[in-house]
Design a protein around this motif. Sequence first.
Motif, PDB file in Angstrom:
ATOM      1  N   UNK A   9      27.748  40.414  28.782  1.00  0.00           N
ATOM      2  CA  UNK A   9      27.873  40.667  30.339  1.00  0.00           C
ATOM      3  C   UNK A   9      27.764  42.481  29.995  1.00  0.00           C
ATOM      4  N   UNK A  10      28.526  43.037  29.693  1.00  0.00           N
ATOM      5  CA  UNK A  10      28.716  45.017  29.972  1.00  0.00           C
ATOM      6  C   UNK A  10      27.684  45.604  29.403  1.00  0.00           C
ATOM      7  N   UNK A  11      26.616  45.249  28.371  1.00  0.00           N
ATOM      8  CA  UNK A  11      25.874  45.100  27.339  1.00  0.00           C
ATOM      9  C   UNK A  11      24.362  45.113  29.153  1.00  0.00           C
ATOM     10  N   UNK A  12      24.420  44.713  29.842  1.00  0.00           N
ATOM     11  CA  UNK A  12      23.120  44.570  30.623  1.00  0.00           C
ATOM     12  C   UNK A  12      24.046  45.452  32.018  1.00  0.00           C
ATOM     13  N   UNK A  13      25.721  45.033  31.837  1.00  0.00           N
ATOM     14  CA  UNK A  13      25.771  45.645  33.224  1.00  0.00           C
ATOM     15  C   UNK A  13      25.634  46.928  33.762  1.00  0.00           C
ATOM     16  N   UNK A  14      25.934  48.576  32.902  1.00  0.00           N
ATOM     17  CA  UNK A  14      25.951  49.597  32.882  1.00  0.00           C
ATOM     18  C   UNK A  14      24.008  50.213  32.715  1.00  0.00           C
ATOM     19  N   UNK A  15      23.748  50.587  33.215  1.00  0.00           N
ATOM     20  CA  UNK A  15      22.000  50.678  34.262  1.00  0.00           C
ATOM     21  C   UNK A  15      21.136  50.093  34.001  1.00  0.00           C
ATOM     22  N   UNK A  16      22.153  48.483  33.989  1.00  0.00           N
ATOM     23  CA  UNK A  16      20.954  47.553  34.963  1.00  0.00           C
ATOM     24  C   UNK A  16      20.198  47.599  35.576  1.00  0.00           C
ATOM     25  N   UNK A  17      21.351  48.452  36.855  1.00  0.00           N
ATOM     26  CA  UNK A  17      21.262  48.234  38.339  1.00  0.00           C
ATOM     27  C   UNK A  17      22.547  47.257  38.852  1.00  0.00           C
ATOM     28  N   UNK A  18      23.110  46.309  38.165  1.00  0.00           N
ATOM     29  CA  UNK A  18      23.725  45.500  38.796  1.00  0.00           C
ATOM     30  C   UNK A  18      24.811  46.032  39.240  1.00  0.00           C
ATOM     31  N   UNK A  19      25.596  45.689  40.257  1.00  0.00           N
ATOM     32  CA  UNK A  19      26.991  46.355  40.497  1.00  0.00           C
ATOM     33  C   UNK A  19      28.305  45.426  39.789  1.00  0.00           C
ATOM     34  N   UNK A  20      29.158  45.750  40.015  1.00  0.00           N
ATOM     35  CA  UNK A  20      30.269  44.526  38.637  1.00  0.00           C
ATOM     36  C   UNK A  20      31.328  45.118  40.838  1.00  0.00           C
ATOM     37  N   UNK A  21      31.331  43.711  41.080  1.00  0.00           N
ATOM     38  CA  UNK A  21      32.579  44.057  42.377  1.00  0.00           C
ATOM     39  C   UNK A  21      33.667  43.441  41.957  1.00  0.00           C
ATOM     40  N   UNK A  22      35.239  43.720  43.092  1.00  0.00           N
ATOM     41  CA  UNK A  22      35.884  43.119  42.897  1.00  0.00           C
ATOM     42  C   UNK A  22      36.802  43.284  44.051  1.00  0.00           C
ATOM     43  N   UNK A  23      38.164  43.233  44.383  1.00  0.00           N
ATOM     44  CA  UNK A  23      38.559  43.140  45.365  1.00  0.00           C
ATOM     45  C   UNK A  23      38.764  44.737  45.981  1.00  0.00           C
ATOM     46  N   UNK A  24      38.360  46.093  45.320  1.00  0.00           N
ATOM     47  CA  UNK A  24      38.176  46.965  45.157  1.00  0.00           C
ATOM     48  C   UNK A  24      37.905  47.156  46.320  1.00  0.00           C
ATOM     49  N   UNK A  25      36.469  46.826  45.192  1.00  0.00           N
ATOM     50  CA  UNK A  25      35.363  47.338  46.195  1.00  0.00           C
ATOM     51  C   UNK A  25      34.281  46.446  46.857  1.00  0.00           C
ATOM     52  N   UNK A  26      35.071  45.149  47.635  1.00  0.00           N
ATOM     53  CA  UNK A  26      34.365  44.484  48.000  1.00  0.00           C
ATOM     54  C   UNK A  26      33.833  44.716  48.986  1.00  0.00           C
ATOM     55  N   UNK A  27      34.550  45.146  50.257  1.00  0.00           N
ATOM     56  CA  UNK A  27      34.461  45.834  51.604  1.00  0.00           C
ATOM     57  C   UNK A  27      33.236  46.781  52.009  1.00  0.00           C
ATOM     58  N   UNK A  28      33.187  47.562  51.077  1.00  0.00           N
ATOM     59  CA  UNK A  28      32.618  48.619  50.761  1.00  0.00           C
ATOM     60  C   UNK A  28      31.210  48.365  50.198  1.00  0.00           C
ATOM     61  N   UNK A  29      31.098  47.615  49.456  1.00  0.00           N
ATOM     62  CA  UNK A  29      30.087  47.249  49.232  1.00  0.00           C
ATOM     63  C   UNK A  29      29.188  46.363  50.057  1.00  0.00           C
TER      64      UNK A  29
END
Length: 338
Positions: A9-29
């Motif tokens: 998963x991490x191999x694809x996440x960075x630079x792939x255009x996919x944002x890792x979402x969590x409780x901290x950034x959910x509101x803003x994203x």
Amino acid sequence: MFFLFFAYSNCYTFGSGIKELNSKNWYTEIQQRSNLTVYVVMFHGQHCPACQMAYPNFVEAAKSATSTIKFGEVDTSREYNLASQFQIRGIPTFIVFHPNGESPYNGDRSARSFLNSAYKYVPNLAETVDETWTEMNKTVILFSDKKTVPPLWKAVSCHFHNKSVKIGFSDDEKIRALFKITAVPTILMTHNDTHYVYNGKNSFPEIRKGVVDFFNGKIKPPAPKTPIPVVISPLEDEEQFANICKGKGSYCVIIGAEEASATFREVARRYRNDPFKFLTCGEKCPIEYAKKGFIIVHPKREAAIRINEEGELRAGLDRVIGGDARFTPISKLTENEL
């Protein structure tokens, strides 16, 4: 399995255009995102072979996404609150967050299907093109024979919203004729007197790049053909009238005056590549009905259109080009008819 999935998963996440979402950034994203943004979110977890199978296509979709469409992922094994909030019962689960709310995605897990599911929620900001667009400075227009704006073009319209370029759409044959578009679909970019027909791939990244490159001067349209010179001839006898105006393929546009006005010369310049011949009808002109105002003479019929006001001449010529002009028999023509 835990290690393999997250390494994958991490191999694809960075630079792939996919944002890792969590409780901290959910509101803003998600909750504070633009009202034009569509967010496709994948809820996944550990020890999930189905997640591993779907992830490469999810990544591929993200690579082809637009600035209006975003892709994100939530690790449910870490983000218990988000998983509970959205009642995630199985993984992977996909939810599309769009301007009208949120919708589950249950379609195929292919890149194209992921993208199409997002595109259908993108709002349409493309404007309907009319005659006034011929005078505009910076435009990008999709000409189509379909009545509805394609999802991809909606995404283009959102991306360039509130920028200096106007994005338009037209399914009107008359408007196509004004811009001399003979095939559809066609994307036309205009900047001042420069017109460029886009010939790249039908994908958002390529279209966006084409628009930006064109207006930054990086794309040079093919050199135009040598323009037909503007010719306005005096009409002096009936033989000349017959040779020029009858039985040929061009319509004669005649001004009842010795000299062409500045407006008439500009009209002749603008329509010089269209099937028109421009003439003046002065004192020696033998065509009595052409000595006042403006006349458009049909080449195959004994019929014409009278235009009394100079400002209406272009509209009359556009109707001729568009095929909906109404010609009056010469025998019935009067100065009061349009």
